[in-house]
Write an enzyme that holds these catalytic residues in place. Structure first.
Site, short mmCIF file in Angstrom:
data_model
loop_
_atom_site.label_atom_id
_atom_site.label_comp_id
_atom_site.label_asym_id
_atom_site.label_seq_id
_atom_site.Cartn_x
_atom_site.Cartn_y
_atom_site.Cartn_z
N VAL A 1 -35.15 54.87 -23.26
CA VAL A 1 -36.19 55.29 -24.21
C VAL A 1 -37.52 55.51 -23.50
CG1 VAL A 1 -37.36 54.71 -26.35
CG2 VAL A 1 -35.01 53.96 -25.99
N CYS A 2 -37.84 54.63 -22.55
CA CYS A 2 -39.16 54.69 -21.91
C CYS A 2 -39.41 55.85 -20.96
CB CYS A 2 -39.43 53.40 -21.14
SG CYS A 2 -39.37 51.94 -22.15
N PRO A 3 -38.39 56.38 -20.26
CA PRO A 3 -38.70 57.26 -19.15
C PRO A 3 -39.55 58.45 -19.53
CG PRO A 3 -36.33 57.22 -19.55
CD PRO A 3 -36.94 56.20 -20.42
N THR A 4 -39.41 58.93 -20.77
CA THR A 4 -40.18 60.13 -21.13
C THR A 4 -41.67 59.85 -21.08
OG1 THR A 4 -39.86 59.51 -23.43
CG2 THR A 4 -38.37 61.18 -22.54
N GLU A 5 -42.05 58.61 -21.38
CA GLU A 5 -43.48 58.27 -21.31
C GLU A 5 -43.93 58.14 -19.86
OE1 GLU A 5 -43.60 54.65 -23.55
OE2 GLU A 5 -44.19 55.73 -25.34
#
Lengths: 175, 216
Positions: A46-50
């Site tokens: 979930v986090c990598p896009t941020e």
């Protein structure tokens, strides 16, 4: 959670920058603004896009005299491998093991314990200028963070959805 | 199956204590067997069907999520693997590897996140049929000797023996399935319960028989 106007806690933490371990101290940052974003964990789907989103926009933030810092409760080694997995990250990922920094900003979820998805923009005096927390499963908008950085740097009253080039509001008005 | 054995034996012994007419006892036992078999079959059918519908709904929800928002399924699976002892990075890499094949990712996620395994969707009709037939098969053990032997007391004794034998066999078989080293004990436990139920049924029948006499 710290709110606009609160002084940011100083920190001196191990960090990973461009594939190597170092330390990052708040007081050493010379940028006008500091964007500090917390995320729950390395190695997440979930986090990598941020994390990558801030990296893609890093030049834009630098152009606004703003430093970008990411922070999670993972170790420096984990950050280095995670950054490598993501193709390289050009800003420091702070190793907030134990969540002391997240707790100081009031964004540590004690149940897990990991940091909430929270973003702080610190002004030149290192006080909180902007604070936002997002649900775990909702990624933040990098462009909105950049828009807010630009709006803060104007020093003017900025109407809703203000963008560079749009007229500022009269200083006597409050939005 | 043991339900059929126990229920029918209970009716036989209970009614034998209360009713003197052997044919009435047989008739009641047959009615009890039919009602019990239908009840068990219907219960199994409805239970399996309801369970299958719930499982199907969950599976469809997960599949839709995997199509539309795979990262949620990936993150859920990552957390499950981490709970089982993999460190976060290793769990991430396993999930990433599985994600090369959406089907492998989904199947593993279903197993780990929801406990679904292949073939868990029961066949409601088959389950109902098996349950009903098993009940009738169990009921035949006490019923047949009592039906074939004209003497009520001898018939009861034979029914008791057949019941004990059937239950012992079921208990022994259960122990064998469980690879238990105490198969005889499993068999004896079943028999003890059966005899207890039969004796209790007989005593209750004896106790309420005056009520039947006064009502007649």
């Amino acid at each position: 959670m710290l709110k606009p106007g609160d002084p940011a806690p100083d920190f001196d933490l191990p960090s990973a920058v461009a594939g190597r371990a170092t330390r990052t101290r708040l007081r050493d940052l010379k940028n006008e603004l500091v964007v500090l974003f917390f995320y729950p964990h390395d190695f997440s789907f979930v986090c990598p896009t941020e994390v990558t989103g801030f990296n893609h926009a890093l030049a834009d933030f630098k152009a606004e005299q703003s430093a970008v810092l990411g922070a999670s409760v993972d170790s420096v080694d984990s950050h280095i491998r995670w950054a490598e997995e993501l193709g390289g990250i050009g800003y420091p990922l702070l190793a907030d093991e134990g969540g002391k920094l997240a707790r100081a900003f009031g964004v540590l979820d004690d149940k897990e314990p990991v940091a909430l998805r929270a973003t702080f923009i610190l002004d030149s005096k290192r006080a909180v200028a902007y604070a936002l927390a997002s649900p775990f499963n909702v990624g933040r908008s990098i462009s909105e963070t950049l828009r807010v950085v630009r709006a803060i740097r104007t020093g003017h009253l900025c109407p809703a959805d203000w963008e560079p080039g749009v007229a500022f509001g009269p200083n006597e008005l409050k939005y | 199956m043991q339900d059929g054995v126990l229920t029918t034996a209970g009716v036989l012994f209970g009614l034998s204590g209360a009713v003197s007419d052997r044919s009435q006892v047989i008739l009641a036992a047959l009615a009890s067997t039919a009602a019990g078999a239908l009840s068990m079959a219907a219960g199994a059918y409805l239970g399996t069907r309801a369970e299958a519908e719930v499982l199907q709904g969950e599976l469809e929800r997960t599949r839709k999520q995997a199509r539309e928002r795979p990262y949620i399924v990936q993150e859920g699976l990552l957390r499950e693997l981490a709970k089982e002892g993999l460190d976060r990075e290793a769990a991430y890499r396993v999930v990433k590897l599985l994600s090369v094949s959406p089907r492998a990712l989904l199947t593993t996620a279903e197993q780990k996140m929801y406990g679904y395994g292949g073939g868990m969707m029961g066949n409601a009709a088959l389950d109902g049929l098996v349950m009903g037939v098993a009940f009738v098969a169990g009921a035949l053990f006490p019923l047949v000797p009592f039906f074939l032997i004209p003497s009520k007391d001898l018939g009861l004794a034979a029914a008791l023996g057949a019941t004990a034998l059937a239950l012992f066999s079921v208990g022994y078989f259960q122990g064998w399935l469980a690879h238990s080293g105490q198969r005889w004990r499993c068999g004896v436990r079943f028999v003890t319960i059966a005899i207890g139920a039969a004796v209790a049924g007989y005593l209750i029948g004896m106790a309420i028989s005056p009520l039947g006499a006064s009502a007649g």
